[in-house]
Scaffold this active site. Structure first.
Site, PDB file in Angstrom:
ATOM      1  N   ARG A 105       4.835  -6.266  -2.559  1.00  0.00           N
ATOM      2  CA  ARG A 105       4.306  -5.443  -1.486  1.00  0.00           C
ATOM      3  C   ARG A 105       5.283  -4.306  -1.205  1.00  0.00           C
ATOM      4  NH1 ARG A 105       0.062  -6.669  -2.570  1.00  0.00           N
ATOM      5  NH2 ARG A 105      -1.566  -7.705  -1.360  1.00  0.00           N
TER       6      ARG A 105
ATOM      7  N   GLU B  67      -0.261   3.728   0.924  1.00  0.00           N
ATOM      8  CA  GLU B  67      -1.010   4.027  -0.304  1.00  0.00           C
ATOM      9  C   GLU B  67      -2.357   4.653   0.035  1.00  0.00           C
ATOM     10  OE1 GLU B  67      -1.378   0.357  -2.439  1.00  0.00           O
ATOM     11  OE2 GLU B  67       0.779   0.142  -2.757  1.00  0.00           O
TER      12      GLU B  67
ATOM     13  N   HIS C 136      -0.820   0.834  -7.974  1.00  0.00           N
ATOM     14  CA  HIS C 136      -1.208  -0.514  -7.535  1.00  0.00           C
ATOM     15  C   HIS C 136      -2.191  -1.128  -8.534  1.00  0.00           C
ATOM     16  CE1 HIS C 136      -1.329  -3.092  -3.654  1.00  0.00           C
ATOM     17  NE2 HIS C 136      -1.533  -3.852  -4.718  1.00  0.00           N
TER      18      HIS C 136
END
Length: 320
Positions: free
Chosen positions: A235, A264, A283
């Site tokens: 994370r 993000e 991601h």
């Protein structure tokens, strides 16, 4: 006190539960959920019907936080954003989708390690300049990778690296015995962790986001490293970006690969694009496939039908 342990709902309650699915789910996934549960699926309506509800999706509608929810199956592996969005309904089971994510993330990590050993970034830069110059290559075998997080993802990463003769060290919250895939396991925060960070060529984070892991990688941990490369597939908020930037600029960190960020997607002016010797990916290390959702939900359903807590249940008090 609210039950956060992930205990399965009573059989009679689940038998009466209506199956609600998020609008974005693929039709093939919805059909598979209907076959597994033996009931028709309904898309989330404007007003949730009375009675117990089983919900499959990405986010929890606020209307289901009033006690009607008996089980939520998340189509994602991470549940920190889900739990941070509001109080979790008392007694509701939360399960998640992992699928082959561990395998995908492990290959992502190994890919970047091999790229470093084969001087891929440097060869790419030479190609762009039209330069022919021999560059060294090294083996991953024999070097140390320290993996923070020894759960499903961390164990999969360690197993693949160990198969390539990388020495793997796991860092976990509590002391314990040996774990599959790891040559050594140490407790977080002690002298042994600092010792292994100093010896590591690679440091990999697979940590979830909890109160204990926010800002986990800060100045003290980066200072303990001696030129390691840092890979974050956990994370983004577990990393103090100020501390990472300082470590990259003073050479404590050789390079960084960040698949996750605190915010993000980053905007075009975000400083992450200007961090030295850093690659940011979108991601995408462990994307969830439709078949992962179906397979993991079926496994959870079978466990609940037998009165067992599913292996993919989340302790909502701990956040993982």
């Amino acid at each position: 006190m609210a039950d956060t342990s992930g205990a399965p709902p009573e059989a009679g309650l689940l038998d009466r539960a209506r199956l609600l699915t998020a609008p974005g789910l693929d039709a093939s996934v919805v059909r598979a959920l209907e076959r597994t549960t033996g009931r028709p699926a309904e898309h989330t309506p404007g007003s949730v019907p009375e009675g117990p509800v089983l919900y499959v999706g990405d986010t929890l509608p606020d209307a289901l936080r009033d006690g009607r929810l008996v089980w939520f199956h998340s189509v994602y592996a991470g549940t920190d954003a889900l739990l941070a969005a509001g109080p979790w309904p008392d007694g509701a089971l939360l399960t998640r989708t992992v699928g082959r994510m561990g395998e995908r993330i492990a290959q992502y990590v190994l890919g970047w390690m091999l790229a470093e050993c084969q001087s891929v970034p440097e060869h790419t830069a030479q190609h762009a300049r039209g330069v022919w110059h021999r560059l060294p290559s090294t083996l991953v075998a024999g070097d140390t990778a320290v993996v923070h997080g020894t759960g499903h993802i961390g164990s999969a990463v360690a197993a693949l690296l160990r198969a390539c003769s990388v020495r793997t060290v796991g860092v976990r919250r509590t002391p314990g015995g040996p774990l599959p895939g790891f040559d050594r396991v140490v407790a977080v925060g002690g002298a042994e962790e600092a010792e292994e960070l100093a010896a590591a060529r690679w440091v990999v984070s697979t940590l979830p986001l909890t109160g204990a892991t926010e800002g986990f990688f800060g100045g003290r941990r980066f200072a303990a490293m001696r030129g390691a490369s840092f890979v974050n597939v956990g994370r983004g908020a577990s990393v103090d970006l100020d501390a990472l930037e300082a470590a990259l600029r003073d050479g404590t960190i050789r390079r960084a690969v960040l698949d996750v960020l605190p915010d993000e997607p980053p905007g075009p002016d975000d400083r992450v694009w200007r961090l030295p010797r850093t690659v940011v990916t979108s991601h995408s290390a462990g994307l969830t496939a439709d078949e992962d959702v179906v397979t993991d939900f079926e496994a959870c359903w079978d466990a609940v039908a037998q009165g067992r807590t599913p292996a993919l249940a989340v302790d909502t008090g701990r956040g993982y």
